[in-house]
Design an enzyme around this catalytic site. Structure first.
Site, PDB file in Angstrom:
ATOM      1  N   GLY A  17       0.888  -1.145  -0.041  1.00  0.00           N
ATOM      2  CA  GLY A  17       0.140  -0.064   0.091  1.00  0.00           C
ATOM      3  C   GLY A  17       0.832   1.225   0.176  1.00  0.00           C
ATOM      4  CB  SER A 134      -4.022  -8.034  -0.308  1.00  0.00           C
ATOM      5  OG  SER A 134      -4.739  -6.986   0.356  1.00  0.00           O
ATOM      6  CB  THR A 135      -1.212 -12.116  -2.725  1.00  0.00           C
ATOM      7  OG1 THR A 135      -0.151 -11.061  -3.235  1.00  0.00           O
ATOM      8  CG2 THR A 135      -1.313 -13.416  -3.731  1.00  0.00           C
ATOM      9  CE  LYS A 224       0.575 -10.850  -6.101  1.00  0.00           C
ATOM     10  NZ  LYS A 224       1.777  -9.902  -6.152  1.00  0.00           N
ATOM     11  CG  LEU A 231       8.589 -14.891 -10.835  1.00  0.00           C
ATOM     12  CD1 LEU A 231       7.882 -13.566 -10.240  1.00  0.00           C
ATOM     13  CD2 LEU A 231       9.727 -14.609 -11.484  1.00  0.00           C
ATOM     14  CB  CYS A 280       4.300 -12.869  -2.537  1.00  0.00           C
ATOM     15  SG  CYS A 280       3.672 -11.195  -2.480  1.00  0.00           S
ATOM     16  CE  LYS A 343      14.015  -8.464  -3.378  1.00  0.00           C
ATOM     17  NZ  LYS A 343      13.052  -8.468  -4.531  1.00  0.00           N
ATOM     18  NE  ARG A 350       5.926  -9.111   5.231  1.00  0.00           N
ATOM     19  CZ  ARG A 350       4.939  -8.441   4.591  1.00  0.00           C
ATOM     20  NH1 ARG A 350       3.628  -8.679   4.860  1.00  0.00           N
ATOM     21  NH2 ARG A 350       5.310  -7.446   3.658  1.00  0.00           N
TER      22      ARG A 350
HETATM   23  C1  UDX Z   1       7.677 -11.275  -5.482  1.00  0.00           C
HETATM   24  C2  UDX Z   1       7.285 -11.142  -6.925  1.00  0.00           C
HETATM   25  O1  UDX Z   1       8.854 -11.034  -7.496  1.00  0.00           O
HETATM   26  C3  UDX Z   1       6.748  -9.738  -6.982  1.00  0.00           C
HETATM   27  O2  UDX Z   1       6.473  -9.985  -8.554  1.00  0.00           O
HETATM   28  C4  UDX Z   1       5.395  -9.946  -6.297  1.00  0.00           C
HETATM   29  O3  UDX Z   1       4.551  -8.872  -6.414  1.00  0.00           O
HETATM   30  C5  UDX Z   1       5.545 -10.459  -4.890  1.00  0.00           C
HETATM   31  O4  UDX Z   1       6.440 -11.420  -4.791  1.00  0.00           O
HETATM   32  P1  UDX Z   1       9.329 -10.495  -3.595  1.00  0.00           P
HETATM   33  O5  UDX Z   1       8.962 -11.188  -2.719  1.00  0.00           O
HETATM   34  O6  UDX Z   1       9.370  -8.683  -3.209  1.00  0.00           O
HETATM   35  O7  UDX Z   1       8.685 -10.169  -5.201  1.00  0.00           O
HETATM   36  O8  UDX Z   1      11.023 -10.599  -4.250  1.00  0.00           O
HETATM   37  P2  UDX Z   1      11.724 -11.235  -5.326  1.00  0.00           P
HETATM   38  O9  UDX Z   1      12.626 -10.629  -5.746  1.00  0.00           O
HETATM   39  O10 UDX Z   1      10.439 -12.180  -6.094  1.00  0.00           O
HETATM   40  O11 UDX Z   1      12.349 -12.586  -4.083  1.00  0.00           O
HETATM   41  C6  UDX Z   1      11.800 -13.641  -3.658  1.00  0.00           C
HETATM   42  C7  UDX Z   1      12.773 -14.496  -2.822  1.00  0.00           C
HETATM   43  O12 UDX Z   1      13.507 -15.302  -4.044  1.00  0.00           O
HETATM   44  C8  UDX Z   1      13.969 -13.744  -2.023  1.00  0.00           C
HETATM   45  O13 UDX Z   1      14.046 -14.172  -1.031  1.00  0.00           O
HETATM   46  C9  UDX Z   1      14.991 -13.703  -3.062  1.00  0.00           C
HETATM   47  O14 UDX Z   1      16.092 -13.760  -2.498  1.00  0.00           O
HETATM   48  C10 UDX Z   1      14.824 -15.078  -3.711  1.00  0.00           C
HETATM   49  N1  UDX Z   1      15.272 -15.165  -4.984  1.00  0.00           N
HETATM   50  C11 UDX Z   1      14.887 -14.648  -6.064  1.00  0.00           C
HETATM   51  C12 UDX Z   1      16.507 -16.132  -5.180  1.00  0.00           C
HETATM   52  O15 UDX Z   1      16.939 -16.803  -4.311  1.00  0.00           O
HETATM   53  N2  UDX Z   1      16.914 -16.331  -6.431  1.00  0.00           N
HETATM   54  C13 UDX Z   1      16.718 -15.863  -7.479  1.00  0.00           C
HETATM   55  O16 UDX Z   1      17.287 -16.001  -8.847  1.00  0.00           O
HETATM   56  C14 UDX Z   1      15.637 -14.746  -7.559  1.00  0.00           C
HETATM   57  P1  ADP Z   2       1.948  -5.986   2.634  1.00  0.00           P
HETATM   58  O1  ADP Z   2       3.035  -6.278   2.321  1.00  0.00           O
HETATM   59  O2  ADP Z   2       0.803  -6.878   1.903  1.00  0.00           O
HETATM   60  O3  ADP Z   2       1.751  -4.426   2.350  1.00  0.00           O
HETATM   61  P2  ADP Z   2       2.153  -5.574   5.316  1.00  0.00           P
HETATM   62  O4  ADP Z   2       1.755  -6.379   6.456  1.00  0.00           O
HETATM   63  O5  ADP Z   2       3.118  -4.624   5.347  1.00  0.00           O
HETATM   64  O6  ADP Z   2       1.507  -6.281   4.050  1.00  0.00           O
HETATM   65  O7  ADP Z   2       0.853  -4.355   5.413  1.00  0.00           O
HETATM   66  C1  ADP Z   2      -0.660  -4.710   5.921  1.00  0.00           C
HETATM   67  C2  ADP Z   2      -0.940  -3.363   6.439  1.00  0.00           C
HETATM   68  O8  ADP Z   2      -2.661  -3.466   6.862  1.00  0.00           O
HETATM   69  C3  ADP Z   2      -0.601  -3.430   8.104  1.00  0.00           C
HETATM   70  O9  ADP Z   2       0.159  -2.086   8.342  1.00  0.00           O
HETATM   71  C4  ADP Z   2      -1.859  -3.450   8.762  1.00  0.00           C
HETATM   72  O10 ADP Z   2      -1.794  -2.881  10.060  1.00  0.00           O
HETATM   73  C5  ADP Z   2      -2.842  -2.936   7.926  1.00  0.00           C
HETATM   74  N1  ADP Z   2      -4.088  -3.405   8.372  1.00  0.00           N
HETATM   75  C6  ADP Z   2      -4.659  -4.811   8.417  1.00  0.00           C
HETATM   76  N2  ADP Z   2      -6.109  -4.753   8.742  1.00  0.00           N
HETATM   77  C7  ADP Z   2      -6.395  -3.445   8.653  1.00  0.00           C
HETATM   78  C8  ADP Z   2      -7.676  -2.850   8.759  1.00  0.00           C
HETATM   79  N3  ADP Z   2      -8.850  -3.651   8.934  1.00  0.00           N
HETATM   80  N4  ADP Z   2      -7.810  -1.631   8.781  1.00  0.00           N
HETATM   81  C9  ADP Z   2      -6.672  -0.864   8.256  1.00  0.00           C
HETATM   82  N5  ADP Z   2      -5.340  -1.339   8.398  1.00  0.00           N
HETATM   83  C10 ADP Z   2      -5.327  -2.601   8.449  1.00  0.00           C
END
Ligand code: UDX
Ligand code: ADP
Length: 467
Positions: A17, A134-135, A224, A231, A280, A343, A350
């Site tokens: 967000g 969100s996913t 999604k 990936l 994710c 990363k 997470r």
């Molecule tokens: C991922 C997707 O790429 C993105 O499109 C989606 O919206 C959310 O999930 P993210 O989780 O932010 O994004 O990171 P990403 O770059 O995809 O890496 C995911 C994990 O895979 C990391 O721990 C990274 O270190 C690992 N990774 C990635 C590898 O170990 N090797 C690689 O070659 C690429």
């Molecule tokens: P993402 O990676 O999907 O953005 P995060 O955990 O970083 O996930 O962010 C989600 C946010 O949504 C958190 O900051 C949490 O406090 C907020 N949240 C969850 N439920 C509610 C709700 N009902 N109203 C407002 N904010 C919320």
């Protein structure tokens, strides 16, 4: 006729967000964007006078926030007020894997999404477009629709799915120049088509219309999940090969380069590692597996589950290799972990592989010291409480968080690289070696260090997929 949007509200000021709304606000100065969250501390950090103190570390984000904040970008805890005012509401709350009940450990917990839907229904007095950001598992939009239509007061809602494809660490680049923007909606109805077009117009402020895909809601939601599954599958595939390379004397980096130059395979996402993390990949695959199972598609479920099994194996294998190499005992030995984030270029931890590695080493009674350039010690202790059964006090006894990398490595038996932070490559490795116990080991879980150079200094080096 499509609607002109004047006010956008985003519920959830997290990794998705926050950056997404900052970029929309920057690119659409005539739209007021309000990001709301129930977490007061988080909102206060987003509003911190010094933009470097915003709660998310993401290169380029402070600059965007600085430009738009206070102009047309606002962060607030007043959720109801922001919902009421907006014509378009993004739902960007977290959807972690369920930790209880049916689907435990696999299905997405939609508690927060449902709460949001009920809140929107309660507060709204004018028609709204609700966008799921969100996913979410496939068919969540349907649940949202049902709640909104049955609990509201005659207000009309259009539900869109607009999955986020940004990767953390490159979020701003990804948002500024996305490969594609995907918008799913009820395209069989006039109202649905209009809602889709309204969101297309927002993105068209900076994204070429040819790169904005519109689909039905189910296709968008499933795309999604499967994009992330594909990936993650690549990472698990190369990680599976890394173990074979170690046994046969092949070098996984060379294999990756060789296969990646086949344009049908492509060179991206072939970096072997200690295992993928992030909010994710695991969650989305587990969702996919759960959905497949719920339709009785056991072979489909097993096929995708193997990606997770391989990833868990890789994390365990890495930690077990440390123990085995250190003469089968690490009890009381100081082991330094460099990197905790999942990363580089993010402070998000997470599902980070580092958590699993640390946990394994703690069970072996090792004295673990951690250094990460962007993750707070508070976060590290929280992660550990979540993953093991020890109390925070016990974890604090066994595990130390260092603020200086050189201090972290002093008197260590071994160093494990768990995140590919660029700064690790620039360290004075001779100096680190001089202050370690001998033989001094390096376990490079990211293949970022120069093995030859380290060996010349005197280190015993273990890199993933090499021997
Ligand atoms: C991922 C997707 O790429 C993105 O499109 C989606 O919206 C959310 O999930 P993210 O989780 O932010 O994004 O990171 P990403 O770059 O995809 O890496 C995911 C994990 O895979 C990391 O721990 C990274 O270190 C690992 N990774 C990635 C590898 O170990 N090797 C690689 O070659 C690429
Ligand atoms: P993402 O990676 O999907 O953005 P995060 O955990 O970083 O996930 O962010 C989600 C946010 O949504 C958190 O900051 C949490 O406090 C907020 N949240 C969850 N439920 C509610 C709700 N009902 N109203 C407002 N904010 C919320």
């Amino acid at each position: 006729m499509t609607q002109k949007i004047k006010n956008i509200c985003c519920i959830g000021a997290g990794y998705v967000g926050g950056p997404t709304m900052a970029v929309i606000a920057q690119k659409c100065p005539e739209i007021n964007v309000t990001v709301v969250d129930i977490n007061e501390k988080r909102i206060a950090a987003w509003n911190d006078e010094n933009v470097e103190n915003i709660p998310i570390y993401e290169p380029g984000l402070p600059e965007v926030v600085k430009e738009a904040r206070g102009r047309n970008l606002f962060f607030s805890t007043e959720v109801d007020a922001a919902i009421e005012k907006a014509e378009m509401i993004f739902i960007s709350v977290n959807t972690p894997t369920k930790t209880y009940g049916i689907g435990k450990g696999m299905a997405a917990d939609l508690k927060w999404i449902e709460l949001c839907a009920r809140q929107i229904a309660r507060v709204s007095v004018t028609d709204k477009i609700v966008v799921e950001k969100s996913t979410l598992p496939v068919r969540t939009a349907e649940a949202l629709k049902s709640i909104l239509e049955n609990t509201g007061n005659g207000v009309k809602f259009q539900i869109l799915s607009n999955p986020e494809f940004l990767a953390e660490g490159t979020a701003i680049e990804d948002l500024m120049a996305p490969d594609r923007v995907l918008i799913g909606g009820d395209i069989d109805t006039v109202e649905g088509k209009e809602a889709v077009q309204t969101l297309v117009d927002v993105y068209a402020h900076w994204v070429n219309r040819d790169n904005i895909l519109t689909t039905n809601v189910w296709s968008s939601e499933l795309s999604k999940l499967t994009a992330n599954a594909f990936l993650a599958q690549r990472v698990s595939s190369i990680n599976a090969l890394s173990e074979l390379c170690e046994k046969t004397g092949a070098d996984v980096t060379e294999v990756a380069r060789a296969i990646g130059m086949d344009s049908r395979i492509g060179s991206k996402f072939l970096k072997s590692s200690v295992g993928f993390g992030g909010s994710c990949f695991q969650k989305d695959i587990l969702n996919l597996v759960y959905i497949a199972k719920s339709f009785g598609l056991d072979e489909v479920a097993d096929y995708w589950e193997q990606v997770i099994i391989m990833n868990d194996h890789q994390k365990r294998r890495f930690a077990a290799n440390i123990v085995q190499t250190l003469f089968n005992t690490v009890s009381g030995k100081k082991i330094t972990l460099l990197g905790w984030a999942f990363k580089k270029d993010t402070n998000d931890t997470r599902e980070s592989a580092a958590i699993a590695v640390a946990d394994h080493l703690l069970y072996e009674q090792s004295n673990v010291v951690i250094y990460d350039p962007k993750v707070t010690s508070e976060q590290i202790y929280t992660d550990m409480v979540y993953v093991n059964s020890r109390s925070e006090e016990e974890n604090r006894d066994l595990l130390t968080v260092a603020i200086d990398p050189y201090e972290a490595c002093q008197n260590s038996h071994a160093i494990a690289i768990l995140t590919e932070w660029d700064e690790f490559k620039t360290y004075d490795w001779q100096k680190i070696y001089d202050h370690m116990l001998k033989p001094a080991f390096v376990f490079d879980g990211r293949n970022i260090l120069d093995v030859k150079k380290l060996e010349e200094i005197g280190f015993v080096v273990n890199s993933i997929g090499k021997n």
